[in-house]
Design a protein around this motif. Structure first.
Motif, PDB file in Angstrom:
ATOM      1  N   MET A   1     -39.276 -21.742  -8.961  1.00  0.00           N
ATOM      2  CA  MET A   1     -38.668 -21.231  -7.894  1.00  0.00           C
ATOM      3  C   MET A   1     -37.076 -20.870  -7.927  1.00  0.00           C
ATOM      4  SD  MET A   1     -39.927 -22.772  -4.311  1.00  0.00           S
ATOM      5  CE  MET A   1     -39.213 -24.266  -4.190  1.00  0.00           C
ATOM      6  N   ARG A   2     -36.584 -19.672  -7.749  1.00  0.00           N
ATOM      7  CA  ARG A   2     -35.263 -19.315  -7.871  1.00  0.00           C
ATOM      8  C   ARG A   2     -34.530 -19.844  -7.005  1.00  0.00           C
ATOM      9  NH1 ARG A   2     -32.479 -15.383  -5.842  1.00  0.00           N
ATOM     10  NH2 ARG A   2     -31.049 -14.506  -7.058  1.00  0.00           N
ATOM     11  N   TYR A   3     -33.341 -20.557  -7.333  1.00  0.00           N
ATOM     12  CA  TYR A   3     -32.313 -20.987  -6.136  1.00  0.00           C
ATOM     13  C   TYR A   3     -30.930 -20.914  -6.645  1.00  0.00           C
ATOM     14  CZ  TYR A   3     -29.861 -24.093  -3.149  1.00  0.00           C
ATOM     15  OH  TYR A   3     -28.736 -24.703  -2.290  1.00  0.00           O
ATOM     16  N   LEU A   4     -30.167 -20.542  -6.211  1.00  0.00           N
ATOM     17  CA  LEU A   4     -28.622 -20.321  -6.668  1.00  0.00           C
ATOM     18  C   LEU A   4     -28.022 -20.968  -5.746  1.00  0.00           C
ATOM     19  CD1 LEU A   4     -28.383 -16.566  -7.365  1.00  0.00           C
ATOM     20  CD2 LEU A   4     -28.832 -18.428  -9.108  1.00  0.00           C
ATOM     21  N   ALA A   5     -27.314 -22.369  -6.091  1.00  0.00           N
ATOM     22  CA  ALA A   5     -26.796 -23.100  -5.116  1.00  0.00           C
ATOM     23  C   ALA A   5     -25.528 -22.569  -4.882  1.00  0.00           C
ATOM     24  CB  ALA A   5     -26.379 -24.559  -6.114  1.00  0.00           C
ATOM     25  N   PRO A   6     -24.761 -22.587  -3.409  1.00  0.00           N
ATOM     26  CA  PRO A   6     -23.532 -21.790  -3.246  1.00  0.00           C
ATOM     27  C   PRO A   6     -22.320 -22.621  -4.023  1.00  0.00           C
ATOM     28  CG  PRO A   6     -24.458 -23.198  -1.449  1.00  0.00           C
ATOM     29  CD  PRO A   6     -25.294 -23.290  -2.571  1.00  0.00           C
ATOM     30  N   LYS A   7     -21.339 -22.085  -4.396  1.00  0.00           N
ATOM     31  CA  LYS A   7     -19.775 -22.697  -5.073  1.00  0.00           C
ATOM     32  C   LYS A   7     -19.103 -22.705  -3.863  1.00  0.00           C
ATOM     33  CE  LYS A   7     -21.293 -21.195  -9.502  1.00  0.00           C
ATOM     34  NZ  LYS A   7     -21.384 -20.016 -10.416  1.00  0.00           N
ATOM     35  N   ARG A   8     -17.978 -23.229  -4.300  1.00  0.00           N
ATOM     36  CA  ARG A   8     -16.900 -23.678  -3.310  1.00  0.00           C
ATOM     37  C   ARG A   8     -16.349 -22.268  -2.693  1.00  0.00           C
ATOM     38  NH1 ARG A   8     -13.148 -27.979  -5.155  1.00  0.00           N
ATOM     39  NH2 ARG A   8     -14.646 -29.438  -4.303  1.00  0.00           N
ATOM     40  N   ALA A   9     -15.983 -21.443  -3.361  1.00  0.00           N
ATOM     41  CA  ALA A   9     -15.694 -20.295  -2.966  1.00  0.00           C
ATOM     42  C   ALA A   9     -16.761 -19.371  -1.735  1.00  0.00           C
ATOM     43  CB  ALA A   9     -15.151 -19.091  -3.968  1.00  0.00           C
ATOM     44  N   SER A  10     -17.754 -19.478  -2.134  1.00  0.00           N
ATOM     45  CA  SER A  10     -18.841 -18.957  -1.525  1.00  0.00           C
ATOM     46  C   SER A  10     -18.784 -19.673  -0.168  1.00  0.00           C
ATOM     47  CB  SER A  10     -20.343 -19.186  -1.899  1.00  0.00           C
ATOM     48  OG  SER A  10     -20.373 -18.084  -3.219  1.00  0.00           O
ATOM     49  N   ASN A  11     -18.867 -21.197  -0.213  1.00  0.00           N
ATOM     50  CA  ASN A  11     -18.738 -21.923   0.934  1.00  0.00           C
ATOM     51  C   ASN A  11     -17.745 -21.534   2.025  1.00  0.00           C
ATOM     52  OD1 ASN A  11     -21.332 -23.396   0.243  1.00  0.00           O
ATOM     53  ND2 ASN A  11     -19.994 -24.993  -0.586  1.00  0.00           N
ATOM     54  N   ALA A  12     -16.517 -21.263   1.332  1.00  0.00           N
ATOM     55  CA  ALA A  12     -15.359 -20.961   2.231  1.00  0.00           C
ATOM     56  C   ALA A  12     -15.610 -19.833   2.860  1.00  0.00           C
ATOM     57  CB  ALA A  12     -14.059 -20.795   1.389  1.00  0.00           C
ATOM     58  N   PHE A  13     -15.930 -18.610   2.072  1.00  0.00           N
ATOM     59  CA  PHE A  13     -16.633 -17.381   3.032  1.00  0.00           C
ATOM     60  C   PHE A  13     -17.352 -17.739   3.972  1.00  0.00           C
ATOM     61  CE2 PHE A  13     -18.994 -13.622   3.443  1.00  0.00           C
ATOM     62  CZ  PHE A  13     -17.976 -12.521   3.850  1.00  0.00           C
ATOM     63  N   ASN A  14     -18.759 -18.278   3.689  1.00  0.00           N
ATOM     64  CA  ASN A  14     -19.813 -18.692   4.617  1.00  0.00           C
ATOM     65  C   ASN A  14     -19.219 -19.359   5.870  1.00  0.00           C
ATOM     66  OD1 ASN A  14     -21.521 -17.135   3.203  1.00  0.00           O
ATOM     67  ND2 ASN A  14     -22.508 -19.106   1.988  1.00  0.00           N
ATOM     68  N   ASP A  15     -18.394 -20.382   5.514  1.00  0.00           N
ATOM     69  CA  ASP A  15     -18.049 -20.925   6.847  1.00  0.00           C
ATOM     70  C   ASP A  15     -17.118 -20.374   7.798  1.00  0.00           C
ATOM     71  OD1 ASP A  15     -18.989 -23.406   5.580  1.00  0.00           O
ATOM     72  OD2 ASP A  15     -17.054 -24.161   5.043  1.00  0.00           O
ATOM     73  N   PHE A  16     -16.233 -19.205   7.171  1.00  0.00           N
ATOM     74  CA  PHE A  16     -15.421 -18.622   7.889  1.00  0.00           C
ATOM     75  C   PHE A  16     -16.439 -17.442   8.724  1.00  0.00           C
ATOM     76  CE2 PHE A  16     -13.113 -14.375   8.310  1.00  0.00           C
ATOM     77  CZ  PHE A  16     -12.162 -14.922   9.222  1.00  0.00           C
ATOM     78  N   ALA A  17     -17.386 -16.705   7.950  1.00  0.00           N
ATOM     79  CA  ALA A  17     -18.312 -15.956   8.649  1.00  0.00           C
ATOM     80  C   ALA A  17     -19.162 -16.503   9.798  1.00  0.00           C
ATOM     81  CB  ALA A  17     -19.251 -15.215   7.490  1.00  0.00           C
ATOM     82  N   LYS A  18     -19.461 -17.870   9.449  1.00  0.00           N
ATOM     83  CA  LYS A  18     -20.195 -18.657  10.488  1.00  0.00           C
ATOM     84  C   LYS A  18     -19.400 -18.975  11.644  1.00  0.00           C
ATOM     85  CE  LYS A  18     -22.026 -23.139  10.275  1.00  0.00           C
ATOM     86  NZ  LYS A  18     -22.828 -24.314   9.750  1.00  0.00           N
ATOM     87  N   TRP A  19     -18.162 -19.227  11.654  1.00  0.00           N
ATOM     88  CA  TRP A  19     -16.957 -19.533  12.546  1.00  0.00           C
ATOM     89  C   TRP A  19     -16.948 -18.189  13.384  1.00  0.00           C
ATOM     90  CZ3 TRP A  19     -12.235 -17.427  13.837  1.00  0.00           C
ATOM     91  CH2 TRP A  19     -11.796 -18.224  14.760  1.00  0.00           C
ATOM     92  N   LEU A  20     -16.651 -17.139  12.779  1.00  0.00           N
ATOM     93  CA  LEU A  20     -16.748 -15.697  13.589  1.00  0.00           C
ATOM     94  C   LEU A  20     -17.976 -15.486  14.222  1.00  0.00           C
ATOM     95  CD1 LEU A  20     -14.860 -13.265  11.161  1.00  0.00           C
ATOM     96  CD2 LEU A  20     -13.810 -14.206  13.236  1.00  0.00           C
ATOM     97  N   THR A  21     -18.939 -15.642  13.699  1.00  0.00           N
ATOM     98  CA  THR A  21     -20.586 -15.346  14.211  1.00  0.00           C
ATOM     99  C   THR A  21     -20.723 -16.131  15.445  1.00  0.00           C
ATOM    100  OG1 THR A  21     -21.264 -14.567  12.072  1.00  0.00           O
ATOM    101  CG2 THR A  21     -22.829 -14.790  13.885  1.00  0.00           C
ATOM    102  N   ALA A  22     -20.133 -17.646  15.469  1.00  0.00           N
ATOM    103  CA  ALA A  22     -20.489 -18.488  16.473  1.00  0.00           C
ATOM    104  C   ALA A  22     -19.775 -18.251  17.544  1.00  0.00           C
ATOM    105  CB  ALA A  22     -20.242 -19.774  15.845  1.00  0.00           C
ATOM    106  N   ARG A  23     -18.340 -17.327  17.276  1.00  0.00           N
ATOM    107  CA  ARG A  23     -17.719 -16.897  18.639  1.00  0.00           C
ATOM    108  C   ARG A  23     -17.979 -15.579  18.868  1.00  0.00           C
ATOM    109  NH1 ARG A  23     -16.512 -20.874  16.057  1.00  0.00           N
ATOM    110  NH2 ARG A  23     -15.060 -22.603  16.844  1.00  0.00           N
TER     111      ARG A  23
END
Length: 145
Positions: A1-23
């Motif tokens: 099964m193909r799975y690419l684990a997120p890296k630190r830079a991706s986590n930062a972008f995703n956290d920011f996108a999640k924060w905006l979307t949650a608002r």
């Protein structure tokens, strides 16, 4: 099964996108996906991109068979949130043979953001290449409850 684990830079972008979307600020269709964890039973959240094709809405996992994909399969339902609005849904997993057109649509819209996760695939890649890669990219139709 193909799975690419997120890296630190991706986590930062995703956290920011999640924060905006949650608002309530959607980034080209972003939503916060909330789904019950298959082991913990706790609600887990992540930001996802929702897209529409022929009047139906879909989720695609560019990193492959991620934790949210596994949780969604096990739970059999999820919730998409944008600010204070939320929509419960049932995921209907798409068969590999039906994915190529959906993968192309996703790449046309979000290659700038997630293209690195597609192992060189582009929206204009040959059909055979996209068909061969389809099993590595889970896709779900969003069905109402």
């Amino acid at each position: 099964m193909r799975y690419l684990a997120p890296k630190r830079a991706s986590n930062a972008f995703n956290d920011f996108a999640k924060w905006l979307t949650a608002r309530g600020v959607s980034l080209l269709g972003s939503r916060v996906l909330a789904v019950r964890g298959r082991r913990s039973g706790e609600v887990r959240t992540t930001v996802v991109n929702v897209f529409t094709h022929v009047g139906e809405r879909y989720l695609l996992a560019p990193r492959g068979h991620t934790q949210w994909v596994r949780n969604l399969r096990a739970a059999g339902e999820g919730e998409l949130r944008l600010g204070r609005r939320s929509q419960r849904f049932v995921p209907v997993e798409i068969a590999d043979r039906e994915k190529p057109e959906l993968i192309r649509l996703y790449l046309r819209k979000w290659a700038w953001e997630t293209g690195a996760f597609f192992d060189g695939l582009k929206a204009d890649s040959p059909e055979a290449d996209i068909e061969a890669a389809a099993p590595g990219f889970p896709v779900f139709r969003i069905a109402g409850i």
